[in-house]
Design an enzyme around this catalytic site. Structure first.
Site, PDB file in Angstrom:
ATOM      1  CG  PHE A   1      14.461  15.251  41.124  1.00 18.19           C
ATOM      2  CD1 PHE A   1      14.448  13.930  41.537  1.00 18.19           C
ATOM      3  CD2 PHE A   1      13.597  15.641  40.113  1.00 18.19           C
ATOM      4  CE1 PHE A   1      13.571  13.016  40.962  1.00 18.19           C
ATOM      5  CE2 PHE A   1      12.717  14.716  39.530  1.00 18.19           C
ATOM      6  CZ  PHE A   1      12.701  13.415  39.965  1.00 18.19           C
TER       7      PHE A   1
ATOM      8  CG  ASP B   1      16.279  20.544  35.713  1.00 16.31           C
ATOM      9  OD1 ASP B   1      15.184  21.077  35.460  1.00 16.31           O
ATOM     10  OD2 ASP B   1      16.396  19.363  36.101  1.00 16.31           O
TER      11      ASP B   1
ATOM     12  CE  LYS C   1       7.874  18.764  38.415  1.00 15.99           C
ATOM     13  NZ  LYS C   1       9.311  18.443  38.382  1.00 15.99           N
TER      14      LYS C   1
HETATM   15  C1  LIG Z   1      10.088  17.305  37.968  1.00 18.91           C
HETATM   16  C2  LIG Z   1      11.474  17.588  37.633  1.00 18.91           C
HETATM   17  C3  LIG Z   1      12.172  16.812  36.673  1.00 18.91           C
HETATM   18  C4  LIG Z   1      11.564  15.609  36.008  1.00 18.91           C
HETATM   19  O1  LIG Z   1      10.420  15.906  35.263  1.00 18.91           O
HETATM   20  P1  LIG Z   1       9.451  14.712  34.781  1.00 18.91           P
HETATM   21  O2  LIG Z   1       8.422  15.415  33.951  1.00 18.91           O
HETATM   22  O3  LIG Z   1       8.891  14.074  36.012  1.00 18.91           O
HETATM   23  O4  LIG Z   1      10.274  13.770  33.997  1.00 18.91           O
HETATM   24  C5  LIG Z   1      13.478  17.166  36.386  1.00 18.91           C
HETATM   25  N1  LIG Z   1      14.079  18.214  36.979  1.00 18.91           N
HETATM   26  C6  LIG Z   1      13.443  18.974  37.890  1.00 18.91           C
HETATM   27  C7  LIG Z   1      14.155  20.136  38.501  1.00 18.91           C
HETATM   28  C8  LIG Z   1      12.139  18.686  38.265  1.00 18.91           C
HETATM   29  O5  LIG Z   1      11.516  19.416  39.193  1.00 18.91           O
END
Ligand SMILES: *Cc1c(COP(=O)(O)O)cnc(C)c1O
Length: 394
Positions: free
Chosen positions: A127, A214, A243
């Site tokens: 994701f 990521d 986050k």
């Molecule tokens: C939440 C998340 C995203 C996306 O972040 P947003 O602030 O919702 O755009 C991308 N990569 C990972 C691993 C995430 O947990």
């Protein structure tokens, strides 16, 4: 017609106040928060240091734009690079934007070498966000449905399969980067193995590819190191986070090192709000708190405590097949192939916030500021809800 566009399946509750690890709904009912706004509020709700930083910055100056120097952004960049060993950072406003910056770095890194279809290797279960490029990088076919044409320049291989990545790189000379979550969050709280991550680093070194992590969810203490890659003995070329960095104010960061750090030049990328004084003041307070209060160590203790407590209570029931994750990113895998999303609602009724992902994985992302008693209470409530789920299934 509802005035909010219908993009979310929401639970029937609205919160109006938060303090520490509790939130209160608008009927005055209190809930233990084992989700932290989806791995965002690692310091809990209304942390005094963060609140003070936001309040004082709002009094002084909220926004000026990146046409000018921003002192709070400068100090945040210094902190993030010092903690991570990366060279520099670009600030956006979300995780997806941080990944967009990473994807643009990879593309330009390829184009600068004369590669006309620079391709990023991504993973099953990944994701990476909801913008078009990050959606393409995301694995879930349901998230893709209806949004074709997707973006060119991505190839996908299974997660935790080094041979698959090596073969893909061998067979496609357009691959210039690998984008991966050290622990997949939305994909089911699956951690990459150490051998796999070491192997990817080696592969990228051999082939001159960018290893792009990521860490939007795994960063900022969540796995028991400030960044999850710090469980290993190397640094990535590109690192994204978001986050937990702002504890609730919207901020995303894309860090780069070495050959990746000078790819973007003036005019290549930008953001109106990115890294403004308000969000950077909050993020500076978050980093200082995590560092000064040694919360990474605490995260490891709390994660083990919660998993041990759940296991002690449920190990003889046959309800659990596996515990996944790292630190306070906990996935409790239920022994069922049914969708167990109903546990979200039953937990809510019982005053506990948690999430269920990948169908049968109870996902806990509690704040780092839990006391031992609060951690034990989360474990007890989770066990109660899992028992209830299996009792009602019969
Ligand atoms: C939440 C998340 C995203 C996306 O972040 P947003 O602030 O919702 O755009 C991308 N990569 C990972 C691993 C995430 O947990």
């Amino acid at each position: 017609m509802q005035p909010i566009m219908n993009t979310y399946g929401r639970l029937p509750v609205t919160f109006s106040k938060g303090a520490g690890v509790y939130v209160t709904d608008d009927n005055g009912k209190s809930y233990l928060d084992a989700l932290s706004g989806i791995a965002v509020c690692g310091l809990g709700h209304g942390h005094p240091a963060v609140t003070r930083a936001i309040r004082e910055q709002a009094d002084n100056l909220v926004h000026t734009s990146n046409l000018y120097g921003i002192g709070q952004q400068q100090s945040l960049a210094e902190k993030l690079t010092a903690i991570s060993g990366m060279d520099n950072v670009f600030f956006g406003n979300s995780g997806a934007e941080a990944n967009e910056a990473a994807i643009k770095i990879a593309r330009k890194y390829g184009n600068d070498q004369g590669i006309t279809l620079p391709t990023i290797l991504v993973m099953d279960g990944a994701f990476h966000g909801r913008t078009l490029a990050t959606l393409t990088a995301t694995a879930n076919p349901a998230a893709h449905a209806g949004f074709t044409p997707l973006v060119n320049g991505f190839e996908r291989v299974p997660y935790n399969d080094l041979k698959a990545a090596q073969d893909a790189v061998k067979n496609n000379s357009n691959i210039i980067a690998i984008l991966i979550e050290p622990v997949q969050g939305e994909g089911g709280v699956t951690a990459a193995t150490e051998d796999y991550m070491n192997g990817l680093r080696e592969l990228c070194d051999q082939k001159d590819l960018l290893l792009m992590l990521d860490e939007i969810q795994t960063g900022n203490g969540r796995t028991g190191e400030y960044f999850a890659f710090q469980h290993f003995n190397w640094t990535p070329d590109v690192l994204t986070t978001a986050k937990g960095l702002g504890n609730g104010v919207p901020i995303g960061a894309c860090l780069a090192k070495g050959k990746a750090a000078n790819v973007l030049q003036p005019g290549n990328h930008g953001s109106t709000y990115g890294g403004n004084p308000l969000v950077c003041a909050a993020a500076n307070a978050v980093i200082d708190t995590i560092t000064n209060e040694k919360l990474c160590t605490r995260v490891t203790e709390l994660g083990e405590r919660i998993v041990n407590a759940i296991d002690k209570e449920l190990k003889d029931t046959g309800f659990i097949t596996e515990y996944r994750g790292k630190g306070l990113m906990i996935g409790v895998v239920l022994n069922t192939t049914d969708n167990a999303a109903s546990i979200m609602k039953s937990s809510l009724d019982a005053g506990l916030l948690l999430n269920v992902t990948a169908g049968n994985v109870v996902r806990l992302l509690p704040p780092f500021v839990l006391t031992n008693d609060e951690a034990d209470l989360i474990a007890a409530k989770v066990c109660e809800q899992i028992k209830l789920y299996f009792a009602q299934k019969k």
